[in-house]
Scaffold this motif. Sequence first.
Motif, PDB file in Angstrom:
ATOM      1  N   THR A  27       0.830  -1.214   0.000  1.00  0.00           N
ATOM      2  CA  THR A  27       0.000   0.000   0.000  1.00  0.00           C
ATOM      3  C   THR A  27       0.864   1.263   0.000  1.00  0.00           C
ATOM      4  N   ASP A  28       2.036   1.203   0.650  1.00  0.00           N
ATOM      5  CA  ASP A  28       2.930   2.368   0.643  1.00  0.00           C
ATOM      6  C   ASP A  28       3.404   2.673  -0.781  1.00  0.00           C
ATOM      7  N   LYS A  29       3.781   1.626  -1.533  1.00  0.00           N
ATOM      8  CA  LYS A  29       4.232   1.824  -2.919  1.00  0.00           C
ATOM      9  C   LYS A  29       3.097   2.381  -3.783  1.00  0.00           C
ATOM     10  N   ILE A  30       1.892   1.837  -3.593  1.00  0.00           N
ATOM     11  CA  ILE A  30       0.734   2.306  -4.359  1.00  0.00           C
ATOM     12  C   ILE A  30       0.428   3.761  -4.011  1.00  0.00           C
ATOM     13  N   LYS A  31       0.415   4.049  -2.703  1.00  0.00           N
ATOM     14  CA  LYS A  31       0.085   5.409  -2.245  1.00  0.00           C
ATOM     15  C   LYS A  31       1.110   6.425  -2.751  1.00  0.00           C
ATOM     16  N   GLN A  32       2.395   6.069  -2.713  1.00  0.00           N
ATOM     17  CA  GLN A  32       3.444   6.974  -3.213  1.00  0.00           C
ATOM     18  C   GLN A  32       3.205   7.338  -4.672  1.00  0.00           C
ATOM     19  N   ASN A  33       2.789   6.357  -5.461  1.00  0.00           N
ATOM     20  CA  ASN A  33       2.537   6.618  -6.879  1.00  0.00           C
ATOM     21  C   ASN A  33       1.252   7.405  -7.091  1.00  0.00           C
ATOM     22  N   PHE A  34       0.222   7.123  -6.295  1.00  0.00           N
ATOM     23  CA  PHE A  34      -1.009   7.918  -6.373  1.00  0.00           C
ATOM     24  C   PHE A  34      -0.690   9.400  -6.158  1.00  0.00           C
ATOM     25  N   ILE A  35       0.083   9.675  -5.103  1.00  0.00           N
ATOM     26  CA  ILE A  35       0.426  11.064  -4.785  1.00  0.00           C
ATOM     27  C   ILE A  35       1.292  11.664  -5.893  1.00  0.00           C
ATOM     28  N   LYS A  36       2.239  10.878  -6.401  1.00  0.00           N
ATOM     29  CA  LYS A  36       3.118  11.348  -7.488  1.00  0.00           C
ATOM     30  C   LYS A  36       2.308  11.749  -8.719  1.00  0.00           C
ATOM     31  N   TYR A  37       1.208  11.042  -8.960  1.00  0.00           N
ATOM     32  CA  TYR A  37       0.364  11.309 -10.123  1.00  0.00           C
ATOM     33  C   TYR A  37      -0.699  12.383  -9.853  1.00  0.00           C
ATOM     34  N   GLY A  38      -0.680  12.995  -8.671  1.00  0.00           N
ATOM     35  CA  GLY A  38      -1.565  14.118  -8.399  1.00  0.00           C
ATOM     36  C   GLY A  38      -2.913  13.778  -7.813  1.00  0.00           C
ATOM     37  N   PHE A  39      -3.059  12.565  -7.223  1.00  0.00           N
ATOM     38  CA  PHE A  39      -4.325  12.170  -6.614  1.00  0.00           C
ATOM     39  C   PHE A  39      -4.350  12.572  -5.139  1.00  0.00           C
ATOM     40  N   SER A  40      -5.521  13.006  -4.652  1.00  0.00           N
ATOM     41  CA  SER A  40      -5.705  13.375  -3.249  1.00  0.00           C
ATOM     42  C   SER A  40      -6.489  12.292  -2.533  1.00  0.00           C
ATOM     43  N   GLN A  41      -6.178  12.064  -1.253  1.00  0.00           N
ATOM     44  CA  GLN A  41      -6.815  10.972  -0.513  1.00  0.00           C
ATOM     45  C   GLN A  41      -8.141  11.395   0.115  1.00  0.00           C
ATOM     46  N   ILE A  42      -9.136  10.501   0.053  1.00  0.00           N
ATOM     47  CA  ILE A  42     -10.385  10.664   0.798  1.00  0.00           C
ATOM     48  C   ILE A  42     -10.723   9.340   1.476  1.00  0.00           C
TER      49      ILE A  42
END
Length: 451
Positions: A27-42
Amino acid sequence: MSKSKPSLPRGTRDFGPEISAKRSYITDKIKQNFIKYGFSQIETPAMENLSTLTGKYGEEGDQLLYKILNSGDYLSKTTPKDYEEGSKHLTAKISDKGLRYDLTVPFARFVVMNQHDISFPFKRFQIQPVWRADRPQKGRYREFYQCDADIVGTKSIWNEVELTLLFNDVFNDLGLEDYMIKVNHREILFLLAKYVGLAGKEIPFCTEIDKLDKIGEEKVIENILALNGDGKRVNEVMELLSISDQKAIIERIKSIDSGNSGVKDVISYFETLDQFQDRGIKVELDLSLARGLSYYTGMIYEVKPTSVQMGSICGGGRYDNLTGVFGLEGISGIGISFGLDRIYDVMEELNLFPKEITQKLEVLIVHFSEENLRHGQPILMKLRDADIKADLYPDTEKIKKQFNYADKIQTPFTLIIGDDEMKSGEYMLKNMQTGEQKPMNLDKIIQHFKG
């Protein structure tokens, strides 16, 4: 009275320290890439109103929804007639909430409720558990985590390409090379449904096509013919589904209808992806990919491992009309979901987890007396202040028992405190693998772990 043996509901699991560390790694690897691609968490609640969930996943999906009984005396408002009318009618009387089936429908509800606070296009990610009343089997659980990324408020084909690149980056970071991203388009599937004479029955047609790898071509043909499909054309479509050459597939579809929006999207998608050939993206057009959920309206994705027997580990697609069912028309969306549990199973089978991620501690402080223990407490905090993963054996047990504990939890070093060490200020640092030990003051010990 005998005590009952504790157990878990089928399709659910406990996760101990080692498994939890590996899951967090993913999940850390996935989350790092989500953030890198400009996605915000909800985040959204575990339960939703049934009115939000039902009718969004097709008839099969609705049957897999976990319903939650209303609080209080939930039978007080029912009558004998309600029981006579069957379980579906009765359920509506005693339950108005359910556990979320996926993260996409709750996200659509979130967008509609927060539309005035959101700037479009809106890119969000969400990592939370979902529940399905499915039959448990390998890779299929009743409680599992999804890691979703969605983009709403834009119809650009760049979104489809960007999410493909996101798949690629995540799997590169995880060291997972044996996979294939399969893509298709619902408009192409609908075109094929009409071609075989099933206009108005596109969803049942897609549902049958989605079963190809489960029940085989012969049974799928039989089921499509039962829908009153044209036999000759059904065979033509089956032949088309078996073609592996991407350009040949597109040419055959264009011969049926060159103006089909799905064909145009797929051509544009692959032309845009051509810019990134150096990234080694593993993607192919697969017309048998039909994903049974009824809310997809455009491009659809599925990622499958190629060297492990496992179903899809990721999926997704475009869902132009999803927010419309909640009263917000004209908002296009596209999203993908990483199946954490299946990705874990694949990585475990392929031995892809780095060994160091499950190492809990770097050093354990052991001691000979109560006074030695108290002396070790401020030392422990100084080690932690230096960002060293450290712990202190909390009881004054025999030193052998403390060393055995260090071995069991696989701590690589112990820091030994006795009366001599307290006087000299130099503590014995022991390598638990080699048995080598040498006296060092606290500054040198910290330098040792800091490299």
